[in-house]
Design an enzyme around this catalytic site. Structure first.
Site, PDB file in Angstrom:
ATOM      1  N   ARG A  54      60.548  50.243 -27.141  1.00  0.00           N
ATOM      2  CA  ARG A  54      59.332  50.696 -26.464  1.00  0.00           C
ATOM      3  C   ARG A  54      58.929  49.833 -25.280  1.00  0.00           C
ATOM      4  O   ARG A  54      58.585  50.335 -24.218  1.00  0.00           O
ATOM      5  CB  ARG A  54      58.128  50.692 -27.428  1.00  0.00           C
ATOM      6  CG  ARG A  54      57.872  51.978 -28.125  1.00  0.00           C
ATOM      7  CD  ARG A  54      57.292  51.681 -29.476  1.00  0.00           C
ATOM      8  NE  ARG A  54      58.234  50.889 -30.219  1.00  0.00           N
ATOM      9  CZ  ARG A  54      59.222  51.403 -30.949  1.00  0.00           C
ATOM     10  NH1 ARG A  54      59.328  52.693 -31.060  1.00  0.00           N
ATOM     11  NH2 ARG A  54      60.077  50.642 -31.576  1.00  0.00           N
ATOM     12  N   THR A  55      58.927  48.545 -25.493  1.00  0.00           N
ATOM     13  CA  THR A  55      58.373  47.686 -24.445  1.00  0.00           C
ATOM     14  C   THR A  55      59.204  47.805 -23.173  1.00  0.00           C
ATOM     15  O   THR A  55      58.670  48.042 -22.084  1.00  0.00           O
ATOM     16  CB  THR A  55      58.292  46.228 -24.931  1.00  0.00           C
ATOM     17  OG1 THR A  55      57.516  46.212 -26.130  1.00  0.00           O
ATOM     18  CG2 THR A  55      57.626  45.337 -23.902  1.00  0.00           C
ATOM     19  N   LYS A  83      76.317  31.655 -19.299  1.00  0.00           N
ATOM     20  CA  LYS A  83      77.092  30.568 -18.666  1.00  0.00           C
ATOM     21  C   LYS A  83      76.335  29.251 -18.700  1.00  0.00           C
ATOM     22  O   LYS A  83      76.799  28.244 -18.174  1.00  0.00           O
ATOM     23  CB  LYS A  83      77.384  30.909 -17.201  1.00  0.00           C
ATOM     24  CG  LYS A  83      78.176  32.173 -17.000  1.00  0.00           C
ATOM     25  CD  LYS A  83      78.364  32.394 -15.499  1.00  0.00           C
ATOM     26  CE  LYS A  83      78.986  33.743 -15.201  1.00  0.00           C
ATOM     27  NZ  LYS A  83      78.884  34.047 -13.769  1.00  0.00           N
ATOM     28  N   ARG A 104      60.978  38.942 -21.943  1.00  0.00           N
ATOM     29  CA  ARG A 104      60.858  38.821 -23.406  1.00  0.00           C
ATOM     30  C   ARG A 104      61.878  37.798 -23.863  1.00  0.00           C
ATOM     31  O   ARG A 104      63.042  37.847 -23.447  1.00  0.00           O
ATOM     32  CB  ARG A 104      61.114  40.165 -24.090  1.00  0.00           C
ATOM     33  CG  ARG A 104      61.306  40.003 -25.597  1.00  0.00           C
ATOM     34  CD  ARG A 104      61.376  41.315 -26.324  1.00  0.00           C
ATOM     35  NE  ARG A 104      60.065  41.946 -26.405  1.00  0.00           N
ATOM     36  CZ  ARG A 104      59.795  42.950 -27.221  1.00  0.00           C
ATOM     37  NH1 ARG A 104      60.713  43.449 -28.021  1.00  0.00           N
ATOM     38  NH2 ARG A 104      58.582  43.475 -27.255  1.00  0.00           N
ATOM     39  N   HIS A 132      51.957  38.785 -27.353  1.00  0.00           N
ATOM     40  CA  HIS A 132      52.542  39.995 -26.780  1.00  0.00           C
ATOM     41  C   HIS A 132      51.422  40.749 -26.068  1.00  0.00           C
ATOM     42  O   HIS A 132      50.957  41.783 -26.541  1.00  0.00           O
ATOM     43  CB  HIS A 132      53.145  40.833 -27.914  1.00  0.00           C
ATOM     44  CG  HIS A 132      54.019  41.961 -27.481  1.00  0.00           C
ATOM     45  ND1 HIS A 132      54.085  42.428 -26.183  1.00  0.00           N
ATOM     46  CD2 HIS A 132      54.875  42.735 -28.195  1.00  0.00           C
ATOM     47  CE1 HIS A 132      54.936  43.442 -26.125  1.00  0.00           C
ATOM     48  NE2 HIS A 132      55.437  43.645 -27.332  1.00  0.00           N
TER      49      HIS A 132
END
Ligand code: NCD
Length: 303
Positions: A54-55, A83, A104, A132
């Site tokens: 969703r986000t 890397k 995120r 959040h």
């Protein structure tokens, strides 16, 4: 002025600034066609070091519906992080390409750290078990829609209060409105962290492990998933994962004018039979999240 700002924690914006975002989101819901081009020529980067449906999709759809473009990754193994590139270097590079970044990360504090290295607006889309804030914008817009405002509400938050970042952010945000009462519903092992409780006014909350007793008192029941990925012990997760299951029987004990919310994904904590109950608004909540992100992007870009 929201132009050029970062959104790392729900407290970063004042109540008035949040209202501006919600007012714009409402206009976008009513007249989406008026906003088709407002971000034309602009680019949003999504840096997702942790799974999401969703986000990320709602952010990306939001930018596309505003006429903007998107770049990004949803698997850090395909980025230079694999890397050994530092976050600081990644964000400084991305700032040369994009106008706004959404990040995120499994580690608490990552979005805040990234924001230190760039003047480009950085939006925290979840940092570990911490915060959040754009889920909170989604949640507040949902409450405003269904309950016509934020004052004098009793909010029951239920499930994994220890690791649930959406809950930490929501409680901090709702605590700013007049006469909010909280009922923290969780097993003992998953109680609300003290850094959240310490900010609340004495007497404004109670803690319980009994959902049946609490459900009749709430205007909002905010259910949440037990956060499997944040457990050290698999055995402990298995023991706690089905502690609460909201079903039709329990919904009979709830008020008729209450709403049931959930940030999703749901695992087992709400039985599917509840979905057809008019008080279950979690899929509508997810839809509203796209509009509130459209409003947020527009404000931060100052377009
Ligand atoms: C939440 C999250 O990622 O914290 N999901 C979301 O963004 N809607 C909730 C969760 O994963 O349980």
């Amino acid at each position: 002025m929201l132009k050029g700002r970062h959104l790392i924690e729900p407290y970063d914006f004042s109540v008035q600034e949040l209202d501006e975002i919600f007012d714009l989101a409402d206009q976008m819901i009513d007249r989406p066609r008026d906003y088709l081009d407002v971000c034309k020529g602009m680019v949003m980067a999504t840096l997702f070091y942790e799974p999401s449906t969703r986000t990320r999709f709602s952010f990306e759809t939001a930018m596309l519906r505003l006429g903007g473009q998107i770049i990004g990754f949803d698997d850090p193994n395909t980025s230079s992080a694999a890397k050994g590139e530092t976050l600081a270097d990644t964000i400084r590079t991305i700032a040369g390409y994009a106008d706004v970044a959404v990040i995120r990360h499994p580690r608490e504090g990552t979005a805040k750290l990234a924001a230190k290295y760039t003047g480009m607006p950085v939006i925290n889309a979840g940092d570990g078990g911490h915060q959040h804030p754009t889920q909170t914008l989604t949640d507040l817009l949902t409450i405003r829609h269904f309950l016509a405002g934020f004052e004098n509400k009793t909010v029951g938050v239920c499930g994994d209060l220890k690791f649930g970042r959406t809950i930490h952010s929501l409680v901090r945000a709702m605590a700013r409105y007049q006469n909010t009462r909280f009922i923290m519903i969780s097993p003992d092992e998953l109680k609300m962290p003290s850094y959240v409780l310490d900010d609340l006014i004495d007497g404004s909350y109670q803690e319980t492990s009994n959902l049946e007793e609490a459900i009749g008192e709430v205007d909002v029941l905010y259910m949440s998933r037990v956060q499997k990925e944040r457990f050290v012990s698999e055995e402990e997760y298995l023991r706690l994962k089905d502690f609460f299951i909201l079903d039709r029987e329990k919904m009979k004990l709830a008020r008729r004018d209450m709403i049931v919310m959930h940030p999703l994904p749901r695992v087992n904590e709400i039985a599917e039979e509840v979905d057809s109950d008019p008080r279950a608004v979690y899929f509508e909540q997810a839809r509203l999240g796209m509009f509130v992100r459209m409003a947020l992007i527009t404000k931060l870009l100052g377009v």
